[in-house]
Design an enzyme around this catalytic site. Sequence first.
Site, PDB file in Angstrom:
ATOM      1  N   GLY A 132       0.829  -1.205   0.000  1.00 19.73           N
ATOM      2  CA  GLY A 132       0.000   0.000   0.000  1.00 19.73           C
ATOM      3  C   GLY A 132       0.856   1.245   0.000  1.00 19.73           C
ATOM      4  O   GLY A 132       1.856   1.334   0.725  1.00 19.73           O
ATOM      5  N   GLY A 152      -0.627   4.552   0.130  1.00 24.42           N
ATOM      6  CA  GLY A 152      -1.365   5.726   0.574  1.00 24.42           C
ATOM      7  C   GLY A 152      -0.559   6.457   1.634  1.00 24.42           C
ATOM      8  O   GLY A 152       0.658   6.287   1.743  1.00 24.42           O
ATOM      9  N   LEU A 153      -1.229   7.275   2.436  1.00 25.69           N
ATOM     10  CA  LEU A 153      -0.495   8.071   3.408  1.00 25.69           C
ATOM     11  C   LEU A 153       0.240   7.207   4.420  1.00 25.69           C
ATOM     12  O   LEU A 153       1.409   7.478   4.743  1.00 25.69           O
ATOM     13  CB  LEU A 153      -1.440   9.032   4.117  1.00 25.69           C
ATOM     14  CG  LEU A 153      -1.950  10.191   3.256  1.00 25.69           C
ATOM     15  CD1 LEU A 153      -2.873  11.085   4.067  1.00 25.69           C
ATOM     16  CD2 LEU A 153      -0.800  11.010   2.686  1.00 25.69           C
ATOM     17  N   SER A 205     -17.106  17.035   0.984  1.00 19.41           N
ATOM     18  CA  SER A 205     -16.324  17.163   2.207  1.00 19.41           C
ATOM     19  C   SER A 205     -17.148  17.619   3.408  1.00 19.41           C
ATOM     20  O   SER A 205     -18.029  18.472   3.297  1.00 19.41           O
ATOM     21  CB  SER A 205     -15.187  18.160   1.984  1.00 19.41           C
ATOM     22  OG  SER A 205     -14.551  18.461   3.200  1.00 19.41           O
ATOM     23  N   ARG A 242     -20.097  12.403  12.598  1.00 18.24           N
ATOM     24  CA  ARG A 242     -20.708  11.839  11.391  1.00 18.24           C
ATOM     25  C   ARG A 242     -21.811  10.831  11.694  1.00 18.24           C
ATOM     26  O   ARG A 242     -22.822  10.788  10.988  1.00 18.24           O
ATOM     27  CB  ARG A 242     -19.616  11.187  10.538  1.00 18.24           C
ATOM     28  CG  ARG A 242     -18.672  12.207   9.951  1.00 18.24           C
ATOM     29  CD  ARG A 242     -17.494  11.568   9.261  1.00 18.24           C
ATOM     30  NE  ARG A 242     -16.646  12.600   8.661  1.00 18.24           N
ATOM     31  CZ  ARG A 242     -15.503  12.360   8.036  1.00 18.24           C
ATOM     32  NH1 ARG A 242     -15.063  11.117   7.946  1.00 18.24           N
ATOM     33  NH2 ARG A 242     -14.804  13.333   7.516  1.00 18.24           N
ATOM     34  N   HIS A 250     -18.434   4.989   4.068  1.00 16.29           N
ATOM     35  CA  HIS A 250     -17.234   5.782   3.843  1.00 16.29           C
ATOM     36  C   HIS A 250     -15.965   5.133   4.388  1.00 16.29           C
ATOM     37  O   HIS A 250     -15.088   4.753   3.631  1.00 16.29           O
ATOM     38  CB  HIS A 250     -17.432   7.163   4.469  1.00 16.29           C
ATOM     39  CG  HIS A 250     -16.290   8.099   4.317  1.00 16.29           C
ATOM     40  ND1 HIS A 250     -15.742   8.410   3.091  1.00 16.29           N
ATOM     41  CD2 HIS A 250     -15.570   8.810   5.234  1.00 16.29           C
ATOM     42  CE1 HIS A 250     -14.746   9.267   3.254  1.00 16.29           C
ATOM     43  NE2 HIS A 250     -14.614   9.516   4.543  1.00 16.29           N
ATOM     44  N   ARG A 308     -15.205   7.465  13.566  1.00 15.98           N
ATOM     45  CA  ARG A 308     -14.060   8.344  13.327  1.00 15.98           C
ATOM     46  C   ARG A 308     -14.523   9.781  13.183  1.00 15.98           C
ATOM     47  O   ARG A 308     -15.418  10.071  12.393  1.00 15.98           O
ATOM     48  CB  ARG A 308     -13.312   7.929  12.055  1.00 15.98           C
ATOM     49  CG  ARG A 308     -12.152   8.870  11.738  1.00 15.98           C
ATOM     50  CD  ARG A 308     -11.351   8.391  10.549  1.00 15.98           C
ATOM     51  NE  ARG A 308     -12.041   8.513   9.290  1.00 15.98           N
ATOM     52  CZ  ARG A 308     -12.193   9.636   8.590  1.00 15.98           C
ATOM     53  NH1 ARG A 308     -11.728  10.781   9.069  1.00 15.98           N
ATOM     54  NH2 ARG A 308     -12.816   9.640   7.433  1.00 15.98           N
TER      55      ARG A 308
END
Length: 649
Positions: A41, A43-44, A286, A339, A410, A444
């Site tokens: 991976g 990604g970040l 966003s 959320r 998400h 999260r």
Amino acid sequence: MTKIDSKIPAGPLAQKWALYKEHQNLVNPANKRKIDIIVVGTGLAGGAAAASLGELGFNVKVFCIQDSPRRAHSIAAQGGINAAKNYPNDGDTIYRLFYDTIKGGDYRAREANVYRLAEVSNNIIDQCVAQGVPFAREYSGYLANRSFGGALVSRTFYARGQTGQQLLLGAYGALSKEIKRGSVKLYTRREMLDLVISDEGKARGIIARNLLTGEVERYGAHAVLLATGGYGNVYFLSTNAMTSNGSAAWRAYKRGAWFANPCYVQIHPTCIPVHGSYQSKLTLMSESLRNDGRIWVPKKKEDAEKVQKGELRPRDIPDEDRDYYLERRYPAFGNLVPRDVASRAAKERCDAGYGVGNTGLAVFLDFKDAINRLGKDVIKARYGNLFDMYERIVDDNPYETPMMIYPAIHYSMGGLWVDYELQSNIPGLFVGGEANFSDHGANRLGASALMQGLSDGYFVLPYTMQNYLADQITVGAIPTNTPEFDAAEKAVKERIQKLMSVNGTETVDALHKRLGLIMWDYVGMARNKEGLKKAIADIQVLRKEFWGKVRVPGSTDGINIELEKALRLADFLELGELMARDALHREESAGGHFREEFQTPEGEALRNDKDFMYVGAWEYTGDDQEPRLNKEVLQYENIEVKTRNYKTA
């Protein structure tokens, strides 16, 4: 039940990470050259870890499912990244960021890990500024901040609506430097299909498929780091990229790694609603839009029905006939509630008949007041690219007409279980970013995914992996011509051949859509005992249909996207059942896991701390066998555990 050792260091909470680093084992520079590390991976989390480990002097092999690390799904994050720098001087502290994260996760995260995350958050911003990440700035030159859900302070750093992209480019630059230097070797268009465990029980490599040639390849290393993201695509429709999948983590699970809290998935409240049965993914708008946008539905059902039929335009509904329901229900936080809270509130309004759009499954996100207060130019400067994206997709101008949004799948809070060192229960298998069960508990908070990914990659794993690798310097290079590699490659090839030989009549996408509907209907925003039992039974039937009816055209040689999707769906069909089992056993509501039987009279989540204050770590026991549940009891010594309240400060 296995006793779980999370390896939390002794000492006061605020000193645990410093004490760990002061007493950990290290590898000297000359010996680092003897150690190989696989990172899956880019990604970040994966990109930052690979760059950092390479710069330390380790030999790193990094695997990317795309044609470039720049295309990792981290690029899709829009709104920002949290840190406790307190630039606005509004009262933020490391402790407050820690507390907001624990509270936002509904008290289902590990205290020590979350405090470390908050502690290193400030270093992330300094690192990224040094890399040239173009964060937004105030007129004075200071970095700008905005608010996100679940906080009463402004701690989110951002680059318009492209924060993930800009942070990923920073990590990609650091990674590219190490690739050029030779400390990191990049393997693009490779997908991990199995984890190789040595006869002594340690992770020693992976089996990957070359997505261009179809060749099955072996790679060995002294340690393996999985940073492959979440499993939201089990629902078919999600905000995740089409290639995002849970297969690497699931393959590790079937090799003995525990899978923790799989039922904890995040429903994001600010997505463009579903608009047709042929849609392949959903688009996120966003959460930063909730800083200035106000969410509402008509107060009168007849107005909602007229909007659904196209007989009434939203801008023609006067303010007194609008229900700003988040501001009404949660006055202290308003539109910036977490959320899970915002998502359930939208669902409640739509289920009650007040939803808008042609399906009735949407609510309005309105910028009229913000434009009147600040001016269109200010709103355009803050969110212009997001507004442009919305208009291209929906063909409606959000400067003039309220956006329509609705919750969608998400983020995955569940994932492979890891200890304080981010090591799984398999020695040598580390997991970073969204692929681990993470620091977010049952929900999260916005702008914390980028924070966790870069925290893991830049500031945690480069230390903790050394602690494990310190006694590996005399092992020598890991050979790939061992019985363990032979068996793993044989199993992968047999699985591929089994899929190709079914030669049925159903496409992979058709079967995946059916799984997605089961998951959304019964393991989605609201769950109940009977629905979860039905989901388990329906998934078991669908899995049998998959292995008897799926059609995978083409061959195993060269590019075969249908084969890639079929391999991932086979894993999703097993993972989906585990998610339902986890949700069924957890008889409480917490964060993103909302059991209809367990709610307050006001419709809020009702936790059961007496019986369920633990991480549920599931252990594979064999195909068609019920998995074993291991429990890591959560202890809170530094905060008061109480019912989440976003109605008052």
